[in-house]
Design a protein around this motif. Structure first.
Motif, mmCIF file in Angstrom:
data_model
loop_
_atom_site.group_PDB
_atom_site.id
_atom_site.type_symbol
_atom_site.label_atom_id
_atom_site.label_comp_id
_atom_site.label_asym_id
_atom_site.label_seq_id
_atom_site.Cartn_x
_atom_site.Cartn_y
_atom_site.Cartn_z
ATOM 1 N N GLN A 196 0.822 -1.209 0.000
ATOM 2 C CA GLN A 196 0.000 0.000 0.000
ATOM 3 C C GLN A 196 0.858 1.263 0.000
ATOM 4 O OE1 GLN A 196 -3.555 -0.282 -0.104
ATOM 5 N NE2 GLN A 196 -2.795 -2.339 -0.577
ATOM 6 N N ALA A 197 2.048 1.154 0.586
ATOM 7 C CA ALA A 197 2.948 2.311 0.637
ATOM 8 C C ALA A 197 4.385 1.818 0.755
ATOM 9 C CB ALA A 197 2.596 3.218 1.808
ATOM 10 N N THR A 198 5.328 2.645 0.223
ATOM 11 C CA THR A 198 6.755 2.329 0.310
ATOM 12 C C THR A 198 7.494 3.524 0.901
ATOM 13 O OG1 THR A 198 6.614 0.907 -1.634
ATOM 14 C CG2 THR A 198 8.805 1.632 -0.978
ATOM 15 N N LEU A 214 7.735 7.295 -0.291
ATOM 16 C CA LEU A 214 7.997 7.353 -1.725
ATOM 17 C C LEU A 214 6.722 7.235 -2.549
ATOM 18 C CD1 LEU A 214 11.190 5.091 -1.894
ATOM 19 C CD2 LEU A 214 11.061 7.581 -1.722
ATOM 20 N N LYS A 215 5.807 6.367 -2.117
ATOM 21 C CA LYS A 215 4.527 6.224 -2.834
ATOM 22 C C LYS A 215 3.495 5.614 -1.902
ATOM 23 C CE LYS A 215 5.678 1.703 -4.828
ATOM 24 N NZ LYS A 215 5.791 0.913 -6.077
ATOM 25 N N GLY A 216 2.212 5.886 -2.216
ATOM 26 C CA GLY A 216 1.125 5.332 -1.422
ATOM 27 C C GLY A 216 0.876 6.113 -0.146
ATOM 28 N N THR A 217 0.068 5.520 0.729
ATOM 29 C CA THR A 217 -0.292 6.134 2.012
ATOM 30 C C THR A 217 -0.115 5.111 3.110
ATOM 31 O OG1 THR A 217 -1.922 7.562 0.935
ATOM 32 C CG2 THR A 217 -2.122 7.264 3.317
ATOM 33 N N LYS A 272 1.113 10.694 3.468
ATOM 34 C CA LYS A 272 0.977 10.451 2.037
ATOM 35 C C LYS A 272 2.333 10.519 1.344
ATOM 36 C CE LYS A 272 -3.763 12.210 1.740
ATOM 37 N NZ LYS A 272 -4.664 13.168 1.070
ATOM 38 N N ALA A 273 2.337 10.175 0.065
ATOM 39 C CA ALA A 273 3.562 10.163 -0.735
ATOM 40 C C ALA A 273 4.154 11.564 -0.813
ATOM 41 C CB ALA A 273 3.266 9.622 -2.135
ATOM 42 N N GLY A 274 5.491 11.664 -0.736
ATOM 43 C CA GLY A 274 6.204 12.930 -0.833
ATOM 44 C C GLY A 274 6.474 13.591 0.499
ATOM 45 N N ASN A 293 7.761 -1.332 3.729
ATOM 46 C CA ASN A 293 6.532 -1.475 2.940
ATOM 47 C C ASN A 293 5.342 -1.641 3.866
ATOM 48 O OD1 ASN A 293 7.880 -1.354 0.504
ATOM 49 N ND2 ASN A 293 8.082 -3.581 0.314
#
Length: 739
Positions: A620-622, A646-649, A684-686, A706
């Motif tokens: 779901q997220a990294t 990096l991505k996802g939530t 969240k991502a970022g 992860n």
């Protein structure tokens, strides 16, 4: 000592009368474990062995020592073996030419006992004859036993037990059949599914049976006579083309004189075409090829001939002996030519039978009728079957009450080679059984009692043999576990219990199945198809009860009393509404079908639902770990991982996997998320954040994190578990998404 002797190339002479198999594990521990130097001193020839076998070697190293070839002991043993061999040969020669009484059912081990020879001597004769039994306990064929007994090795005269004379056997073939009247040829029509076999038979008898078949597929063995304009009669057998009916096709070939292989001109040879061809060739039947559906636009009879020729079928057009006729069953094209070919082949075979005396017949189909009871379709091979005749049939018996022709019209007696239906069975016979008429009711009861006694004795011996084999297997497994426990230096009883529980946990779950069908042929095909289901280590169907007719209230009552609720399958027989209501109330599933493919597919789907749940992780997220922070607290130092999403939530409570050098080193829950000094529920991502993971603090820069959820996957019976999936106990307490 046999295994050790064979493995190390020498014999062992005993130094002690102590038996390895009679000592307890406690004595075993005190006796076997000797210092390494002593073992090497006792026997330098023995090399170390892995696992539990080293324990056995140590024991033999203490109590046995190798015998050198050519020594006094070796020569003495060789002389002893030569004396024993000469004594055995003299005993065989003394009994040569004497009779030996044989029971109906005898294994190679039992036969050796009756001949007073070693079991290996009997097995040598069998192997030389090309007959290799699976074990010395397997029952041998009567004719094979007679050949072994009268062979050059033993030279005895086989005599059957006096009790075996109570049985009724089929008539032997006549010495001079030319004096007997001719009989109709029996023709079996075979081929692939939907190639037009039933349509061809409908055209021959002016009916429309194909339209009445469920799904347009023949699913039972049909038999009927056709009277030609010349007055001659041909008996046809219609066999199913579906792959599940292999046994039924083979049974049709057993009672057949001529086989007609139907191949569609627009479809060519298919899987069941070649399987039917193998059955015909193995039965050594006269073969006629009928290329059907030549009226279709895409028909290509020449392509079919080339395919058959490439499969080794020597047709007349290519210089062989097998006739080929191109027909259209739908349009009636060349059907007269096909009939002429059959009559010509029958004339060459010169088929004859004796119509006098007690009848011998073969059961080709069985079903139940609400008014007639158990009804069997039979083909009479010789004699005449009349109303009132007493008969035995396999493991049942009866008296002929009524006889019907293939149209259902009543008859008083039967004719040879003409299929009939008869009622009067005490219990349902098995398809393929021989129906043999006897002189009186007392003879019928005597034969039935003898067969029942022989059958029960054979079943009892088989049961106890299987039980004995299972006990021996369990004891051997327990012995191996004891050796392993001794080698590891752990408690034997606890280790044995642990291994037993592991085997129970990994053993397949058996799903009970009850099958009811309209006719015995379909029932046989269903049982055979289910038994050929792929064997898995998770779920296995187990047929606990079969029968003819619809599912009744008795089946529901017996299913409710079962330890595990079975699946109920009804084929070709409708279930009463009251029975359905009772099954629904009891929580039982009933599947009703008219097509065998649908039944097997439904059963596989039900077995798929019973497979253990497996879960596949989905990311779901990294996050990337940038820095590790150490914070003081009242409970001691805390380690916070500074990460970038990096991505996802990612959210609090998510399942997180820490990945280092491409491997998962820890899995735990996200306990806290923090952005600067503010606590957050999700990131969240970022964004960058600090996080804590349950039970883990040994973070290193460069670690990947992860956030995953575990989704249950849809499983299909027979497919192996996919790689990378986890069991339910391995994902307990984590983020799980069910189907």
């Amino acid at each position: 000592t046999g295994g050790i002797n064979a493995e190390y190339g020498g014999a062992f002479k005993p130094r002690s009368s102590l038996s390895m198999w009679s000592i307890t594990p406690h004595i075993f521990k005190r006796t076997v474990f000797l210092p390494k130097k002593i073992i090497q001193k006792k026997s330098r020839a023995i090399s170390p062995l892995p696992s539990f076998r080293s324990t056995r070697i140590r024991f033999y190293a203490k109590h046995y020592s190798p015998i050198k070839p050519g020594s006094k002991i070796a020569k003495a043993r060789q002389a002893r073996d030569n004396i024993a061999s000469s004594k055995r040969e003299s005993r065989i020669e003394k009994r040569r030419g004497t009779p030996v009484e044989l029971p109906d059912f005898v294994s190679s081990k039992r036969l050796a006992s009756l001949l007073e020879v070693r079991t290996v001597d009997v097995l040598k004769v069998l192997i030389r004859m090309g007959e290799v039994p699976k074990s010395s306990e397997e029952y041998l064929d009567k004719d094979l036993v007679d050949i072994v007994v009268s062979s050059d090795e033993f030279g005895r005269i086989p005599v059957r037990s006096a009790r075996s004379q109570l049985d009724r056997y089929p008539r032997p073939p006549p010495e001079d059949p030319s004096k007997l009247p001719p009989r109709p040829p029996i023709v079996c029509v075979m081929g692939h599914i939907d190639h037009g076999k039933t349509t061809l038979l409908d055209a021959l008898r002016n009916s429309n049976r194909a339209a009445k078949e469920a799904g347009g597929i023949t699913q039972r063995l049909g038999a009927f006579p056709v009277k030609l304009s010349s007055g001659e009669v041909i008996t046809f057998l219609d066999t199913p083309g579906h792959e599940a009916f292999t046994k039924m096709r083979a049974r049709g070939a057993e009672v057949t004189d001529i086989a007609v292989l139907v191949v569609a001109a627009d479809d060519g040879t298919q899987e069941q075409t070649m399987e039917a061809l193998d059955t015909i060739l193995n039965a050594k039947l006269d073969l006629i090829i009928a290329i059907n559906k030549i009226d279709k636009k895409n028909a290509n009879p020449e392509k079919v001939k080339i395919q058959l020729n490439s499969q080794g079928v020597e047709i007349e057009e290519y210089g062989g002996q097998i006739p080929v006729v191109e027909i259209s069953a739908k349009m009636g094209t060349n059907l007269a030519e096909l009939q002429d070919l059959i009559i010509t082949q029958a004339g060459l075979l010169d088929l004859r039978a004796d119509p006098e005396g007690l009848a011998d017949a073969t059961v080709i189909e069985v079903h139940t009728d609400r008014f007639k009871g158990i009804v069997a379709t039979v083909l009479v091979k010789c004699g005449t079957l009349k109303i009132g005749d007493y008969f035995v049939c396999g493991q049942t018996y009866g008296q002929v009450k009524k006889i019907f022709d293939w149209k259902g019209l009543p008859m008083k007696s039967s004719s040879i080679g003409i299929p009939i239906e008869l009622s009067g069975f005490a219990t349902s016979p098995a398809v393929g059984d021989m129906l043999l008429c006897v002189e009186s009711e007392s003879k019928m009861k005597a034969v039935f009692n003898y067969r029942t006694e022989a059958f029960n004795r054979r079943e009892k011996e088989t049961f106890f043999k299987q039980l004995k084999d299972k006990e021996i297997e369990d004891l051997e497994q327990e012995r191996r576990d004891v050796y392993k426990a001794v080698e590891l230096g752990v408690d034997e009883l606890r280790y044995l219990e642990q291994k037993r529980m592991e085997r129970e946990r990994t053993s397949a779950k058996e799903v009970p199945v009850v099958i009811k069908a309209d006719v015995s042929g379909s029932l046989e095909a269903i049982v055979d198809a289910i038994n050929r289901f792929p064997k898995t280590t998770e779920v296995v169907p187990k047929i606990i009860r079969v029968g003819l007719g619809p599912i009744k209230e008795e089946d529901i009552r017996m299913s409710v009393l079962a330890e595990q609720k079975p699946l109920l399958l009804a084929f070709g027989a409708k279930t009463d509404k009251k029975v359905k209501a009772a099954a629904e109330k009891a929580g039982l599933k009933i599947g009703e079908f008219d097509i065998i493919f649908s039944l097997l597919q439904w059963l596989q789907e039900e077995l798929s639902f019973l497979l253990p749940a497996l879960y596949r992780p989905e990311i779901q997220a990294t996050l990337e770990l940038l820095e590790l922070f150490k914070i003081r607290s009242k409970k001691g130092p805390l380690y916070i991982a500074g990460c970038r999403v990096l991505k996802g939530t990612i959210s609090i409570g998510d399942t997180a996997q820490i990945i280092r050098d491409g491997e998962i080193i820890h899995t735990g829950k996200v306990e806290s998320l923090q952005h600067h000094k503010e606590k957050r529920k999700k990131m969240k991502a970022g964004t960058e954040c600090g996080l804590q993971i349950e039970g883990f603090e040994q973070f290193q820069p460069g670690d990947r994190i992860n956030a995953v959820i575990f989704k249950r996957i849809q499983r299909k019976y027979g497919d192996p578990p996919p790689e990378g999936t986890l069991r339910a106990d391995e994902v307990a307490g984590r983020n799980v998404v069910e189907l």
